[in-house]
Design a protein around this motif. Structure first.
Motif, mmCIF file in Angstrom:
data_model
loop_
_atom_site.group_PDB
_atom_site.id
_atom_site.type_symbol
_atom_site.label_atom_id
_atom_site.label_comp_id
_atom_site.label_asym_id
_atom_site.label_seq_id
_atom_site.Cartn_x
_atom_site.Cartn_y
_atom_site.Cartn_z
ATOM 1 N N MET A 256 7.892 82.585 21.114
ATOM 2 C CA MET A 256 8.382 81.242 20.938
ATOM 3 C C MET A 256 7.206 80.271 21.087
ATOM 4 O O MET A 256 6.191 80.604 21.663
ATOM 5 C CB MET A 256 9.459 80.969 21.988
ATOM 6 N N ARG A 257 7.382 79.070 20.584
ATOM 7 C CA ARG A 257 6.306 78.074 20.609
ATOM 8 C C ARG A 257 6.790 76.786 21.256
ATOM 9 O O ARG A 257 7.980 76.508 21.266
ATOM 10 C CB ARG A 257 5.818 77.794 19.194
ATOM 11 N N SER B 236 0.796 76.481 22.641
ATOM 12 C CA SER B 236 1.127 77.869 22.359
ATOM 13 C C SER B 236 -0.108 78.589 21.826
ATOM 14 O O SER B 236 -0.908 78.016 21.082
ATOM 15 C CB SER B 236 2.252 77.952 21.330
ATOM 16 N N ASP C 188 4.914 87.545 20.958
ATOM 17 C CA ASP C 188 5.423 86.451 21.787
ATOM 18 C C ASP C 188 5.883 85.259 20.949
ATOM 19 O O ASP C 188 6.789 84.538 21.346
ATOM 20 C CB ASP C 188 4.374 86.008 22.806
ATOM 21 N N THR C 189 5.261 85.038 19.807
ATOM 22 C CA THR C 189 5.662 83.944 18.923
ATOM 23 C C THR C 189 7.022 84.237 18.288
ATOM 24 O O THR C 189 7.842 83.340 18.126
ATOM 25 C CB THR C 189 4.596 83.715 17.839
ATOM 26 N N GLU C 190 7.274 85.494 17.963
ATOM 27 C CA GLU C 190 8.519 85.887 17.294
ATOM 28 C C GLU C 190 9.692 86.038 18.254
ATOM 29 O O GLU C 190 10.829 85.761 17.877
ATOM 30 C CB GLU C 190 8.318 87.208 16.554
ATOM 31 N N ARG C 191 9.450 86.477 19.464
ATOM 32 C CA ARG C 191 10.541 86.763 20.398
ATOM 33 C C ARG C 191 10.988 85.491 21.125
ATOM 34 O O ARG C 191 10.173 84.815 21.750
ATOM 35 C CB ARG C 191 10.119 87.818 21.412
ATOM 36 N N PRO C 192 12.289 85.189 21.100
ATOM 37 C CA PRO C 192 12.764 83.953 21.711
ATOM 38 C C PRO C 192 12.698 83.943 23.236
ATOM 39 O O PRO C 192 12.785 82.878 23.847
ATOM 40 C CB PRO C 192 14.216 83.866 21.230
ATOM 41 N N ARG C 193 12.500 85.088 23.872
ATOM 42 C CA ARG C 193 12.448 85.143 25.336
ATOM 43 C C ARG C 193 11.026 85.327 25.862
ATOM 44 O O ARG C 193 10.831 85.623 27.031
ATOM 45 C CB ARG C 193 13.349 86.253 25.856
ATOM 46 N N ASP D 282 15.410 91.785 25.687
ATOM 47 C CA ASP D 282 16.666 91.658 24.963
ATOM 48 C C ASP D 282 17.770 92.491 25.600
ATOM 49 O O ASP D 282 18.912 92.447 25.145
ATOM 50 C CB ASP D 282 16.482 92.075 23.502
ATOM 51 N N TRP E 176 10.334 75.189 29.336
ATOM 52 C CA TRP E 176 10.713 76.028 28.193
ATOM 53 C C TRP E 176 11.859 76.959 28.580
ATOM 54 O O TRP E 176 12.850 77.075 27.849
ATOM 55 C CB TRP E 176 9.497 76.827 27.713
ATOM 56 N N ASN F 196 15.807 77.040 27.108
ATOM 57 C CA ASN F 196 16.157 78.197 26.292
ATOM 58 C C ASN F 196 17.087 79.185 26.989
ATOM 59 O O ASN F 196 17.155 80.352 26.594
ATOM 60 C CB ASN F 196 14.875 78.888 25.807
#
Length: 182
Positions: free
Chosen positions: A1-2, A19, A63-68, A90, A124, A128
């Motif tokens: 995530m960013r 980020s 880390d950019t792709e995963r929302p957690r 997840d 963050w 989230n």
């Protein structure tokens, strides 16, 4: 995530927390290696569990792709001087939490960089739906423990004689957590 970039000025040092991006990988590899040699607060001695630039690119991408997950860098004077990561999962039973880790070059201690990396990470997490942030800290790192307590972390446990340091003695690891009500 960013996250959006945040700019700070502390004691006449201007720095940005942002980020991590793939182009940071080479600097991150060198900075992590340097930090591991500067303090025994980290889990590694210099060169142990080395992550090369390709490895950092992979972590940044994940880390950019995963929302957690969240990977932040602190940049001052055109170079990375510290970074932090939050890593979640997840798995349904643990999806409410993430583990936080931080490191800052010793020359940049005292400028609030670790504090601001943590505050940005907690903001963050709160935005989230991450209800719990956990971390581990060496018992002798009293400044970090005080900061964590100030930001709402509580001691949840102690791993006795968990870490062997260069003086030949074993030290405890303090496990801390911060719970955020939704």
């Amino acid at each position: 995530m960013r996250i959006n970039d945040r700019h700070f000025e502390v004691k006449e040092l201007a720095y940005t927390i942002r980020s991590a991006v793939a182009d940071d990988a080479e600097q991150l590899s060198a900075v992590r290696l340097q930090i591991d040699g500067e303090t025994e607060n980290m889990d590694r001695d210099r060169g142990e569990a080395f992550i090369d630039p390709a490895g950092f690119k992979e972590v940044i991408g994940m880390d950019t792709e995963r929302p957690r997950n969240l990977f932040l860098v602190a940049e001052a004077k055109g170079r990375i001087v510290g970074f932090s990561r939050c890593e979640g999962t997840d798995l349904k039973r643990f999806s409410h939490k993430a583990e936080f880790g931080v490191c800052v070059l010793q020359a940049y201690w005292g400028y609030g960089i670790g504090n601001n990396l943590l505050k940005e990470s907690l903001a963050w997490a709160d935005r989230n739906g991450i209800r719990k942030v956990t971390l581990n800290v060496l018992e002798t790192n009293e400044k970090a423990i005080a900061l964590y307590k100030k930001l709402g972390f509580e001691i949840e446990g102690v791993l006795q004689k968990d870490k062997l340091l260069s003086d030949g003695l074993y030290y405890n690891t303090i496990m801390m957590g911060r719970w955020h009500e939704a």
